[in-house]
Design an enzyme around this catalytic site. Structure first.
Site, PDB file in Angstrom:
ATOM      1  CB  SER A 146     -12.546  35.294 -18.378  1.00  0.00           C
ATOM      2  OG  SER A 146     -13.521  34.644 -17.569  1.00  0.00           O
ATOM      3  CE1 TYR A 159     -11.824  30.562 -21.360  1.00  0.00           C
ATOM      4  CE2 TYR A 159     -12.636  31.193 -19.189  1.00  0.00           C
ATOM      5  CZ  TYR A 159     -12.540  31.432 -20.547  1.00  0.00           C
ATOM      6  OH  TYR A 159     -13.136  32.539 -21.103  1.00  0.00           O
TER       7      TYR A 159
END
Length: 270
Positions: A146, A159
């Site tokens: 990501s 995250y």
């Protein structure tokens, strides 16, 4: 190895998190390219429905593995399965977990789930298959990271940490297989219209629609990047030199750290 695998010579692709989002699109696109499939996800109903459609649409062999990759027993089941399957030529480590919010507000369960799915499972499955690829001098590993792996938000501490690990781990693997014909690709999506947003606790409707990519476009760009030989693919970034500059700056910073003396700004005298 089944007959269709022999006929299409593509082999078998494993896709984790295959029942929805990017994983579902990867399954479709890889079947379209002629791969047989092993689909891994938690939902048996969704997996079986997807598998039936892919068999019908593309005539490929598809089998399903129902597994919760945050559970050690399920993860080991999948690892054992794929390491024993000599037909596997491609693995997409797509399964992911995301709960956005202050690290102080996250439950232990949510924090642990992100670490187990995003890091532990990805590393375990990479370890299960890459040695097989190296032994055959053939195979492709795609790890889905990501852009939040190199950029933190106040609500993305855990995250971002997991995706930062994915990036570093994948870069390391790329160096380890550099002298082989094994391909390792890191894909770094930005905001993508998948159900991970609803599960994260932040609805996608709060984002600028112009900043959100469809999962179809994201996967198509990622596979185009793979075809182009990109080690790192950022589907939404027009200027590819930006990431090259980022990596160059990181290398320069590391080089500058190789000094046995404290920097002069600290005023330490000997």
């Amino acid at each position: 190895m089944n007959d269709s695998t022999k006929a299409n010579n593509k082999g078998t692709a494993v896709v984790t998190g295959a029942s929805a989002g990017l994983g579902k699109v990867y399954a479709d696109r890889l079947a379209q390219r002629g791969f047989d499939l092993v689909l891994v996800a938690r939902s048996q109903d969704k997996l079986e429905s997807l598998a039936a459609g892919l068999r019908s649409d593309y005539g490929v062999a598809v089998r399903t593995l129902v597994a919760d990759l945050s559970a050690e027993t399920d993860l080991e089941k999948v690892a054992a399965d794929i390491s024993a399957d000599a037909s596997i030529t491609l693995l997409v480590n797509n399964a992911g977990a995301s709960t956005l919010g202050s690290v102080f507000d996250l439950s232990d369960a949510k924090r642990d789930e992100m670490n187990k799915v995003n890091v532990t499972a990805l590393v375990r499955l990479s370890h299960a298959i890459v040695p097989q690829f190296k032994a055959r001098d053939r195979g492709t590993l795609i790890n889905i990271g990501s852009v939040l792996g190199f950029f933190n938000l106040p609500i993305s501490t855990v995250y971002s940490g997991t995706k930062g690990y994915v990036a570093s781990f994948t870069h390391g693997l790329q160096q380890e297989v550099a002298e082989t014909k094994v391909v390792v690709q890191l894909v770094l999506p930005a905001a993508t219209a998948t159900d991970i947003w609803e599960k994260s606790g932040v609805p996608i409707t709060v984002l600028d629609p112009a900043s959100v990519m469809t999962p179809e476009d994201c996967v198509d760009a990622a596979l185009a990047g793979l075809d182009l030989g990109e080690a790192v693919t950022l589907p939404a970034v027009e200027n590819a030199e930006l990431y090259a500059a980022y990596q160059a700056a990181a290398a320069a910073l590391f080089g500058a750290s190789q000094n046995g003396k404290p920097a002069s700004r600290y005023g330490i005298k000997h």
